[in-house]
Design an enzyme around this catalytic site. Structure first.
Site, PDB file in Angstrom:
ATOM      1  N   ARG A   1       1.157  14.322  13.366  1.00 34.21           N
ATOM      2  CA  ARG A   1       1.411  14.217  11.929  1.00 34.21           C
ATOM      3  C   ARG A   1       1.383  15.575  11.218  1.00 34.21           C
ATOM      4  O   ARG A   1       0.541  15.821  10.361  1.00 34.21           O
ATOM      5  CB  ARG A   1       0.427  13.235  11.281  1.00 34.21           C
ATOM      6  CG  ARG A   1       0.449  11.906  11.965  1.00 34.21           C
ATOM      7  CD  ARG A   1      -0.280  10.851  11.200  1.00 34.21           C
ATOM      8  NE  ARG A   1       0.578  10.172  10.243  1.00 34.21           N
ATOM      9  CZ  ARG A   1       0.183   9.158   9.489  1.00 34.21           C
ATOM     10  NH1 ARG A   1      -1.040   8.736   9.552  1.00 34.21           N
ATOM     11  NH2 ARG A   1       1.011   8.589   8.648  1.00 34.21           N
TER      12      ARG A   1
ATOM     13  N   ASP B   1       4.764   0.592  11.805  1.00 34.60           N
ATOM     14  CA  ASP B   1       3.510   0.024  11.297  1.00 34.60           C
ATOM     15  C   ASP B   1       3.310  -1.444  11.701  1.00 34.60           C
ATOM     16  O   ASP B   1       2.271  -2.029  11.392  1.00 34.60           O
ATOM     17  CB  ASP B   1       3.442   0.144   9.770  1.00 34.60           C
ATOM     18  CG  ASP B   1       3.026   1.547   9.337  1.00 34.60           C
ATOM     19  OD1 ASP B   1       2.784   2.391  10.208  1.00 34.60           O
ATOM     20  OD2 ASP B   1       2.946   1.782   8.104  1.00 34.60           O
TER      21      ASP B   1
ATOM     22  N   LYS C   1       0.833  -1.207   0.000  1.00 37.79           N
ATOM     23  CA  LYS C   1       0.000   0.000   0.000  1.00 37.79           C
ATOM     24  C   LYS C   1       0.867   1.256   0.000  1.00 37.79           C
ATOM     25  O   LYS C   1       0.634   2.179  -0.778  1.00 37.79           O
ATOM     26  CB  LYS C   1      -0.898   0.008   1.247  1.00 37.79           C
ATOM     27  CG  LYS C   1      -1.593   1.328   1.479  1.00 37.79           C
ATOM     28  CD  LYS C   1      -2.461   1.312   2.723  1.00 37.79           C
ATOM     29  CE  LYS C   1      -1.754   1.658   3.995  1.00 37.79           C
ATOM     30  NZ  LYS C   1      -1.485   3.096   4.205  1.00 37.79           N
ATOM     31  N   ASN C   2       1.871   1.282   0.890  1.00 38.89           N
ATOM     32  CA  ASN C   2       2.655   2.513   1.050  1.00 38.89           C
ATOM     33  C   ASN C   2       3.624   2.761  -0.102  1.00 38.89           C
ATOM     34  O   ASN C   2       4.252   3.818  -0.162  1.00 38.89           O
ATOM     35  CB  ASN C   2       3.402   2.501   2.391  1.00 38.89           C
ATOM     36  CG  ASN C   2       2.447   2.725   3.549  1.00 38.89           C
ATOM     37  OD1 ASN C   2       1.268   3.005   3.341  1.00 38.89           O
ATOM     38  ND2 ASN C   2       2.941   2.593   4.770  1.00 38.89           N
TER      39      ASN C   2
ATOM     40  N   ARG D   1      -8.732  -0.112   4.642  1.00 32.66           N
ATOM     41  CA  ARG D   1      -7.798   0.867   4.074  1.00 32.66           C
ATOM     42  C   ARG D   1      -6.461   0.191   3.762  1.00 32.66           C
ATOM     43  O   ARG D   1      -5.742   0.622   2.862  1.00 32.66           O
ATOM     44  CB  ARG D   1      -7.566   2.017   5.051  1.00 32.66           C
ATOM     45  CG  ARG D   1      -8.751   2.924   5.228  1.00 32.66           C
ATOM     46  CD  ARG D   1      -8.387   4.115   6.083  1.00 32.66           C
ATOM     47  NE  ARG D   1      -7.197   4.782   5.568  1.00 32.66           N
ATOM     48  CZ  ARG D   1      -6.461   5.652   6.253  1.00 32.66           C
ATOM     49  NH1 ARG D   1      -6.786   5.968   7.476  1.00 32.66           N
ATOM     50  NH2 ARG D   1      -5.401   6.201   5.697  1.00 32.66           N
TER      51      ARG D   1
ATOM     52  N   CYS E   1      -4.925   8.378   9.365  1.00 39.41           N
ATOM     53  CA  CYS E   1      -5.022   7.726  10.676  1.00 39.41           C
ATOM     54  C   CYS E   1      -4.730   8.719  11.779  1.00 39.41           C
ATOM     55  O   CYS E   1      -3.870   9.573  11.645  1.00 39.41           O
ATOM     56  CB  CYS E   1      -3.973   6.625  10.767  1.00 39.41           C
ATOM     57  SG  CYS E   1      -4.544   5.051  10.153  1.00 39.41           S
TER      58      CYS E   1
END
Ligand code: UD1
Length: 415
Positions: free
Chosen positions: A121, A302, A22-23, A394, A116
């Site tokens: 952030r 993560d 995903k990233n 997600r 998230c």
């Protein structure tokens, strides 16, 4: 609203296929903004976050054609300079469109990002980096407005090796005059996958430790296959460990998982890497360990919540020190409801292993904490019901099916 119904306590065993990362998919999709030619990506995971980034590109008038796990992104007419508020608020990675849009169009407007809720952030590294490249940046309460007649390469030193800021400034640097040097850059596999795509598109990028040098280039269309998702692989293997099972993650890059596999070995697991398959077999008595997360190549933040779930039923006491996101411990309440003993003090979670977790009604607060609660539920004795599946979707494609294929009793049901 559906929930996951889990009858826990079964030992997981078998082989599980792993999707593209995903990233890596998110920034590589954004890289298509650097050219008016077509970029084709393969092994694109079928996730909500990927749909959202493709929606963002569509709102900027890119033409997106999806065919299973392949995506073709092309351009028919002029790009729009303003990203959709909906998608940027829903997902932080959409913010990465800002620099490429300014480089192409001379101006852009992007709403302030969401994503998230794991800590503050902020976006200061991104905006200061764009300023260093010569952009004028104006922040309002709701959006960031940027313009530049011509971006010029500069030396940008990041205060912390931020993944997003590295990706953002590297992409923007490919269209800035001269050379852009990013010092203290993130060098995660997903960042290097973006480097690989950008090079295919014509960029000249030198990777020298944590320094990236990006020369101005004419960016062309290209075709690229995304790397395997180390976070999905890490999650499935930890589900195996938590149930004292033996799971093989199929077609992954073991070298991307080194610090993680070292932690599993320290827990007493047997790790076997054969070409692109990684098998982890748990002993009966899994040992507690001490780990600190950090920028790659350190243990990935993560996978912190999922590790905590496996340590919750290990022998002895473990400590996880979180050095990346201060709000990472959103999994604690859910695991405690399953009987885990976890104390938090600032950035440190101290986990005292219990013999057996028990089923509970819990809700996923974000992607990775949600994955931790799934691991807790498959390891626990009895029934758990997990709400908040939109967070899991997600980041995980067909999670219930994959766990089911390993022998877990996991079913999606109407709440
Ligand atoms: C990316 C990943 C996310 C992962 C994280 C860290 C994607 C889509 N997401 O998120 O899954 O958990 O890397 O590996 O790839 N920071 C600032 N100012 C900034 C930017 C970051 O202070 O302008 C700080 C953050 O608050 C955080 C640290 O830097 O403490 C790392 O964040 P960063 O690497 O930027 O995370 P993301 O790119 O958002």
């Amino acid at each position: 609203m559906d929930v996951l119904n889990v009858e826990g306590g079964r030992r997981l065993a078998g082989r599980v296929s792993i999707e593209g990362a995903k990233n890596a998919a998110l920034p590589t999709c954004v890289a298509s903004l650097l050219t008016d030619e077509t970029v084709v990506l393969h092994r694109v995971p079928q996730l909500r976050d990927v749909s959202m980034i493709l929606f963002t590109l569509g709102s900027l008038r890119k033409r997106v054609v999806r065919n299973g796990k392949s995506v073709s992104i092309s351009e028919d007419g002029p790009l729009a300079p303003e990203a959709s508020a909906y998608s940027v608020k829903k997902m932080r990675a959409s913010f990465l469109v800002l620099g490429p849009l300014v480089a192409r169009l001379g101006h852009a407007v992007v709403p302030l990002p969401g994503g998230c809720s794991i800590g503050a952030r902020p976006i200061d590294f991104h905006l200061n980096g764009l300023r260093a490249l010569g952009a004028r940046v104006e922040e309002t309460a709701a959006a960031v407005l940027v313009d530049a007649d011509r971006l010029r390469g500069a030396r940008i030193e990041l205060p912390f090796p931020s993944v997003g800021a590295t990706e953002h400034l590297m992409m923007t640097g490919t269209l800035a005059a001269g050379t852009t040097e990013i010092v203290n850059a993130a060098i995660d596999p997903e960042v290097l996958d973006l480097v690989a795509l950008l090079r295919r598109m014509g960029a000249e990028i030198e990777v020298d430790g944590r320094t990236l040098r990006v020369a101005e280039s004419r960016m062309r269309g290209a075709e690229h296959t995304i790397i395997p998702d180390r976070m999905e692989a890490g999650t499935m293997l930890l589900a195996g460990v938590a149930t004292r099972g033996e799971v093989t993650a199929v077609d992954v890059c073991p070298e991307h998982l080194e610090s993680y596999l070292e932690a599993l070995r320290a827990m007493g697991a047997a790790v076997d890497c054969e070409a692109r398959d990684v098998t982890v077999a748990a002993p009966d008595g899994v040992r507690g360990i001490d780990v600190a997360t950090g920028p790659h190549p350190a243990f990935p933040t993560d996978l912190h919540p999922q590790l905590a779930a496996a340590l919750a039923c290990a022998d002895g006491t473990s400590q996880i020190v979180e050095t990346v996101f201060e709000g990472r411990t959103t999994y604690v309440d859910g695991l405690r409801a399953m009987g885990a003993q976890i104390a938090t003090d600032g950035r440190t979670a101290t986990i005292t292993g219990v013999e057996q977790l028990h089923g509970a009604e819990v809700e996923a607060p974000d992607i990775r904490a949600g994955a931790a609660l799934v691991i807790g539920a498959v390891a626990a004795r009895g029934t758990s019901r997990l709400a908040g599946l939109e967070h899991l979707e997600r980041g995980y494609d067909r999670l219930a099916d994959k766990l089911q294929s390993l022998g877990a009793c996991v079913e999606r049901r109407e709440a």
